[in-house]
Motif scaffolding. Structure first.
Motif, short mmCIF file in Angstrom:
data_model
loop_
_atom_site.label_atom_id
_atom_site.label_comp_id
_atom_site.label_asym_id
_atom_site.label_seq_id
_atom_site.Cartn_x
_atom_site.Cartn_y
_atom_site.Cartn_z
N LYS A 18 0.85 -1.20 0.00
CA LYS A 18 0.00 0.00 0.00
C LYS A 18 0.88 1.25 0.00
CE LYS A 18 -3.95 2.11 0.07
NZ LYS A 18 -4.91 2.02 -1.04
N GLU A 19 1.96 1.25 0.78
CA GLU A 19 2.89 2.38 0.77
C GLU A 19 3.44 2.60 -0.64
OE1 GLU A 19 5.96 1.53 3.61
OE2 GLU A 19 4.83 2.40 5.27
N LYS A 20 3.84 1.50 -1.27
CA LYS A 20 4.40 1.58 -2.63
C LYS A 20 3.36 2.14 -3.60
CE LYS A 20 6.54 -1.24 -6.19
NZ LYS A 20 6.95 -2.58 -6.61
N GLU A 21 2.12 1.68 -3.49
CA GLU A 21 1.05 2.15 -4.36
C GLU A 21 0.79 3.66 -4.18
OE1 GLU A 21 -3.76 1.33 -4.90
OE2 GLU A 21 -2.61 0.10 -3.53
N LEU A 22 0.76 4.11 -2.95
CA LEU A 22 0.56 5.53 -2.68
C LEU A 22 1.70 6.36 -3.25
CD1 LEU A 22 -0.77 5.37 1.00
CD2 LEU A 22 -2.10 5.90 -1.05
N LEU A 23 2.94 5.91 -3.02
CA LEU A 23 4.10 6.65 -3.52
C LEU A 23 4.13 6.69 -5.04
CD1 LEU A 23 6.87 5.46 -1.05
CD2 LEU A 23 5.93 7.78 -1.26
N GLU A 24 3.83 5.58 -5.69
CA GLU A 24 3.81 5.56 -7.15
C GLU A 24 2.76 6.52 -7.69
OE1 GLU A 24 3.24 1.47 -8.26
OE2 GLU A 24 5.33 0.95 -7.84
N THR A 25 1.62 6.57 -7.04
CA THR A 25 0.56 7.48 -7.47
C THR A 25 1.01 8.93 -7.31
OG1 THR A 25 -1.14 5.86 -6.92
CG2 THR A 25 -1.84 8.16 -7.13
N LEU A 26 1.56 9.26 -6.15
CA LEU A 26 2.05 10.63 -5.94
C LEU A 26 3.11 11.00 -6.95
CD1 LEU A 26 2.31 10.69 -2.04
CD2 LEU A 26 0.66 11.94 -3.46
N ARG A 27 4.03 10.09 -7.21
CA ARG A 27 5.14 10.38 -8.12
C ARG A 27 4.71 10.48 -9.58
NH1 ARG A 27 9.07 6.39 -4.69
NH2 ARG A 27 9.56 7.90 -3.05
N SER A 28 3.49 10.06 -9.87
CA SER A 28 2.96 10.19 -11.24
C SER A 28 2.35 11.57 -11.48
CB SER A 28 1.90 9.11 -11.51
OG SER A 28 0.69 9.39 -10.82
N PHE A 29 2.14 12.34 -10.44
CA PHE A 29 1.49 13.64 -10.59
C PHE A 29 2.16 14.58 -11.60
CE2 PHE A 29 -0.87 13.93 -6.21
CZ PHE A 29 -1.70 12.90 -6.60
N PRO A 30 3.50 14.71 -11.61
CA PRO A 30 4.10 15.63 -12.58
C PRO A 30 3.78 15.27 -14.03
CG PRO A 30 5.69 15.09 -10.89
CD PRO A 30 4.51 14.17 -10.69
N ARG A 31 3.60 14.02 -14.30
CA ARG A 31 3.25 13.56 -15.64
C ARG A 31 1.79 13.88 -15.96
NH1 ARG A 31 4.08 8.24 -14.81
NH2 ARG A 31 1.91 7.87 -14.35
N ASP A 32 0.93 13.86 -14.94
CA ASP A 32 -0.51 13.96 -15.16
C ASP A 32 -1.12 15.32 -14.86
OD1 ASP A 32 -0.44 11.25 -15.80
OD2 ASP A 32 -0.89 10.62 -13.75
N ILE A 33 -0.47 16.11 -14.02
CA ILE A 33 -1.05 17.37 -13.55
C ILE A 33 -0.20 18.54 -14.03
CG2 ILE A 33 -1.76 18.71 -11.54
CD1 ILE A 33 -2.10 16.03 -10.04
N PRO A 34 -0.79 19.45 -14.80
CA PRO A 34 -0.03 20.61 -15.29
C PRO A 34 0.41 21.54 -14.16
CG PRO A 34 -2.20 20.45 -16.36
CD PRO A 34 -2.16 19.44 -15.27
N GLY A 35 1.52 22.22 -14.37
CA GLY A 35 1.98 23.25 -13.44
C GLY A 35 2.90 22.77 -12.34
N ILE A 36 3.21 21.47 -12.31
CA ILE A 36 4.14 20.95 -11.29
C ILE A 36 5.57 21.07 -11.82
CG2 ILE A 36 4.92 18.90 -10.05
CD1 ILE A 36 2.01 18.00 -9.86
N VAL A 37 6.39 21.78 -11.05
CA VAL A 37 7.80 21.98 -11.40
C VAL A 37 8.65 20.84 -10.85
CG1 VAL A 37 9.78 23.51 -11.09
CG2 VAL A 37 7.49 24.47 -11.44
N ASP A 38 8.33 20.41 -9.62
CA ASP A 38 9.10 19.36 -8.97
C ASP A 38 8.22 18.69 -7.92
OD1 ASP A 38 11.45 17.85 -8.55
OD2 ASP A 38 12.03 19.11 -6.84
N LEU A 39 8.51 17.43 -7.63
CA LEU A 39 7.76 16.69 -6.62
C LEU A 39 8.67 15.65 -6.02
CD1 LEU A 39 4.20 15.26 -6.79
CD2 LEU A 39 6.10 13.75 -6.21
N THR A 40 8.63 15.55 -4.69
CA THR A 40 9.26 14.46 -3.98
C THR A 40 8.25 13.90 -2.98
OG1 THR A 40 10.23 15.86 -2.26
CG2 THR A 40 11.60 15.39 -4.20
N ALA A 41 8.33 12.61 -2.75
CA ALA A 41 7.46 11.95 -1.77
C ALA A 41 8.23 10.79 -1.18
CB ALA A 41 6.18 11.46 -2.44
N GLY A 42 7.98 10.50 0.09
CA GLY A 42 8.67 9.38 0.70
C GLY A 42 8.13 9.03 2.07
N ILE A 43 8.57 7.87 2.53
CA ILE A 43 8.22 7.38 3.85
C ILE A 43 9.18 8.01 4.87
CG2 ILE A 43 7.99 5.32 5.30
CD1 ILE A 43 5.94 5.59 2.96
N ASN A 44 8.63 8.47 5.97
CA ASN A 44 9.39 9.15 7.01
C ASN A 44 10.38 8.18 7.67
OD1 ASN A 44 10.30 10.79 9.05
ND2 ASN A 44 8.28 11.30 9.84
#
Length: 102
Positions: A18-44
């Motif tokens: 589930k963690e992997k699925e959430l991270l993969e989804t978040l990391r797909s945002f720059p490809r799918d959502i206009p206006g994103i310059v940079d994105l990082t996501a991770g487990i604390n």
């Protein structure tokens, strides 16, 4: 530019899949959502355990401007992610601020 910081606290420990699925989804945002310059996501992985307070997933998104940030919330890709959190999310902290350039 605008920064969008999010910390997620879940109702219980998430399975690694589930963690992997959430991270993969978040990391797909720059490809799918206009206006994103940079994105990082991770487990604390902080060693400051007295400060974690159960927040285990972090997200930082840099948007080209405030309008892009405003359009992000209702975007279908973001809304799909929000639905993935249904039933598993306890709390979310969000901080948005303009990036000061020198």
């Amino acid at each position: 530019m605008f920064e969008h910081l999010v910390s997620f606290k879940f109702k219980g420990k998430l399975e690694s899949q589930k963690e992997k699925e959430l991270l993969e989804t978040l990391r797909s945002f720059p490809r799918d959502i206009p206006g994103i310059v940079d994105l990082t996501a991770g487990i604390n992985v902080t060693e400051e355990t007295e400060n974690i307070r159960g927040y285990t997933l972090g997200l930082r998104v840099t948007f080209v401007n405030r309008d892009a940030l405003r359009q992000y919330g209702p975007h279908p890709a973001h809304q799909r992610f929000v639905r993935m959190l249904d039933g598993i999310i306890d709390e979310v902290i969000v901080v948005d601020y303009p990036v000061e350039t020198r």
